[in-house]
Design an enzyme around this catalytic site. Structure first.
Site, mmCIF file in Angstrom:
data_model
loop_
_atom_site.group_PDB
_atom_site.id
_atom_site.type_symbol
_atom_site.label_atom_id
_atom_site.label_comp_id
_atom_site.label_asym_id
_atom_site.label_seq_id
_atom_site.Cartn_x
_atom_site.Cartn_y
_atom_site.Cartn_z
ATOM 1 N N ARG A 107 -2.053 8.787 -4.432
ATOM 2 C CA ARG A 107 -0.690 8.279 -4.600
ATOM 3 C C ARG A 107 -0.327 8.124 -6.074
ATOM 4 N NH1 ARG A 107 1.937 5.189 -0.753
ATOM 5 N NH2 ARG A 107 2.505 3.601 -2.255
ATOM 6 N N TYR A 137 1.067 4.880 6.077
ATOM 7 C CA TYR A 137 1.271 4.256 4.770
ATOM 8 C C TYR A 137 2.493 4.924 4.116
ATOM 9 C CZ TYR A 137 -0.524 2.461 0.206
ATOM 10 O OH TYR A 137 -0.700 1.823 -0.998
HETATM 11 N N1 UDP Z 1 -5.095 1.435 -7.470
HETATM 12 C C1 UDP Z 1 -6.141 1.105 -8.299
HETATM 13 N N2 UDP Z 1 -5.894 0.396 -9.430
HETATM 14 C C2 UDP Z 1 -4.659 -0.001 -9.769
HETATM 15 C C3 UDP Z 1 -3.582 0.344 -8.925
HETATM 16 C C4 UDP Z 1 -3.830 1.050 -7.775
HETATM 17 O O1 UDP Z 1 -7.282 1.434 -8.023
HETATM 18 O O2 UDP Z 1 -4.489 -0.653 -10.814
HETATM 19 C C5 UDP Z 1 -5.399 2.169 -6.220
HETATM 20 C C6 UDP Z 1 -5.641 1.215 -5.050
HETATM 21 O O3 UDP Z 1 -6.626 1.792 -4.222
HETATM 22 C C7 UDP Z 1 -4.301 1.192 -4.361
HETATM 23 C C8 UDP Z 1 -3.856 2.644 -4.536
HETATM 24 O O4 UDP Z 1 -4.313 2.987 -5.840
HETATM 25 O O5 UDP Z 1 -4.404 0.827 -2.999
HETATM 26 C C9 UDP Z 1 -2.383 2.891 -4.409
HETATM 27 O O6 UDP Z 1 -1.715 2.088 -5.350
HETATM 28 P P1 UDP Z 1 -0.182 1.722 -5.200
HETATM 29 O O7 UDP Z 1 0.252 1.043 -6.444
HETATM 30 O O8 UDP Z 1 0.554 2.927 -4.752
HETATM 31 O O9 UDP Z 1 -0.264 0.657 -4.020
HETATM 32 P P2 UDP Z 1 0.871 -0.177 -3.239
HETATM 33 O O10 UDP Z 1 2.005 -0.411 -4.192
HETATM 34 O O11 UDP Z 1 1.222 0.644 -2.044
HETATM 35 O O12 UDP Z 1 0.158 -1.442 -2.879
#
Ligand code: UDP
Ligand code: FAD
Length: 366
Positions: A171, A348
């Site tokens: 993502r 998701y």
């Molecule tokens: N992620 C990470 N470090 C970060 C931000 C995100 O490892 O600082 C990983 C983590 O596994 C997360 C995924 O990337 O679930 C997707 O991040 P996103 O910001 O898209 O998550 P959301 O906003 O959907 O919670």
């Protein structure tokens, strides 16, 4: 029958469907078990600040059709999401880009960054990444994985990175340019006036919207009121969990107002260190370049979902996807009911994908 459609859930999916159905002359009853509309994109204004009650929402899409669609309901500002990651006392830019690599390794050029990553993964022999850990390591190397991914991901998902699907990390963009834009999408922004107003407009013509009403508690009564049901709740709950319980992650938001005009200098700060119990802190005013004298922040604590909690993230690993497939087969046999949205489709999904899926269902149904 009193209504053409009964729509279960006043979130984005249900609202788009209701809006389109009304445009085509269909009557709609919407039932929502929370005491407000908009589902997880619900925002509430507090002291002039739009507070995202169920987590920060940034609209982004590459699909011009979806961008034009949502712009019927709101004007968007020019916010660009650029989170900062905090690992112990170190600060890094996200997504993974030349600013991140330069800070991590004291280097300047893309060539240097690529050489370091290549050296860090040379002995791992990952040809086809089988899980999130292998995917992350092969993209950004061991240092970035250990400091910015492993701890955050294990807090967020409550699982070892080896047990998570690789698509989750895909993502996030990876770039060898100095560009902190968290998304690659062509269109991005925050709706001026908040998301709740968008859903209000979508539902404006619905014949009736019942809040604080759980469809599953009175299913027969509601089913008797409409020809068709659009169901956007949890698919396994619909079937009484008879094939088993799908896993979700829930989130607890600890929100407080602080007597400062600027707490962290950015809308989103991720805490990637395993020892900090929350995953990120949102400072809501920065989504709208707010100038208010105080500020409102939310800390996000992730937990395994159990019955009674709000389900936020489907855990789309192989085991859960296989169980979902079984539920989907049951769902396909229901003539009167269509399942949609993040919970109904156990996906998701970002908001743009939810709108696209709702519009697709409208094309099929209406
Ligand atoms: N992620 C990470 N470090 C970060 C931000 C995100 O490892 O600082 C990983 C983590 O596994 C997360 C995924 O990337 O679930 C997707 O991040 P996103 O910001 O898209 O998550 P959301 O906003 O959907 O919670
Ligand atoms: P929901 O918003 O969950 O709506 C479903 C509704 O159905 C709920 O209101 C629920 O109460 C109701 N319901 C369920 N069961 C019943 C029942 N039995 N009877 C009556 N009502 C019922 N997307 C982005 O594009 N950008 C982002 O930055 C972003 N950030 C996110 C951050 C977080 C923390 C989370 C959890 C999600 C984020 N998303 C983001 C995704 C976004 O929230 C979803 O794509 C979207 O809100 C899903 O809409 P929906 O209608 O499918 O589901």
């Amino acid at each position: 029958m009193k209504y053409d459609y009964l729509i279960v859930g006043a979130g984005l999916f249900g609202a788009v469907f209701a809006c389109e159905a009304k445009k085509r002359g269909k009557s709609c009853l919407v039932v929502e078990k929370r005491n407000h509309i908009a589902g997880n994109i619900y925002c509430e204004e507090v002291n002039g600040i739009q507070v995202h009650r169920y987590g920060a929402h940034i609209f982004h899409t590459s699909d011009k059709r979806i961008w034009d669609y949502i712009n019927q309901f709101a004007e968007f500002n020019n916010y660009i999401n650029s989170p900062v990651a905090r690992y112990k006392d170190e600060l890094y830019n996200l997504p993974f880009n030349m600013n991140t690599f330069s800070k991590m390794w004291g280097i300047k050029t893309p060539q240097e960054a690529k050489e370091i990553i290549a050296a860090q993964i040379a002995d791992l022999n990952i040809t086809e990444p089988k899980n999130l850990e292998e995917q992350a390591l092969s993209l950004v190397g061991r240092d970035v994985y250990e400091k910015l991914i492993k701890g955050y991901t294990e807090k967020q998902w409550g699982r070892d990175c080896k047990d998570l699907p690789s698509f989750i990390i895909k993502r996030l963009p990876l770039r060898f340019t100095y560009d902190n834009n968290y998304f690659n999408d062509r269109y991005q922004g925050i709706p001026i006036g908040g998301y709740t107003r968008i859903v209000e407009k979508m539902l404006a013509d619905a014949d009736e919207v019942l809040l604080g009403t759980d469809y599953l508690k009175d299913r027969e009564k509601f089913d008797a009121l409409a020809d068709k049901v659009i169901y956007t709740g949890m698919i396994d709950e619909y079937f009484g969990y008879k094939l088993g319980v799908l896993q979700y992650r829930s989130v607890r938001f600890e929100t407080e107002e602080l007597e400062t005009d600027n707490y962290q200098g950015n809308a989103v700060v991720n805490y990637t260190d395993r020892d900090v119990p929350y995953t990120r802190i949102i400072e809501h005013k920065h989504f709208e370049f707010g100038k208010q004298p105080t500020t409102i922040i939310s800390r996000e604590y992730s937990s395994e979902w159990k019955k009674g909690d709000e389900p936020y993230y489907p855990v789309n690993d192989d085991k859960n996807n296989a169980l979902y497939e079984q539920y989907r087969k049951l769902a396909d046999k229901q003539d009167k009911v269509c399942f949609g949205g993040r919970l109904g489709a156990y996906k998701y999904y970002d908001m743009d994908k939810v709108i696209a899926a709702a519009l697709q269902m409208c094309r099929e149904q209406l």
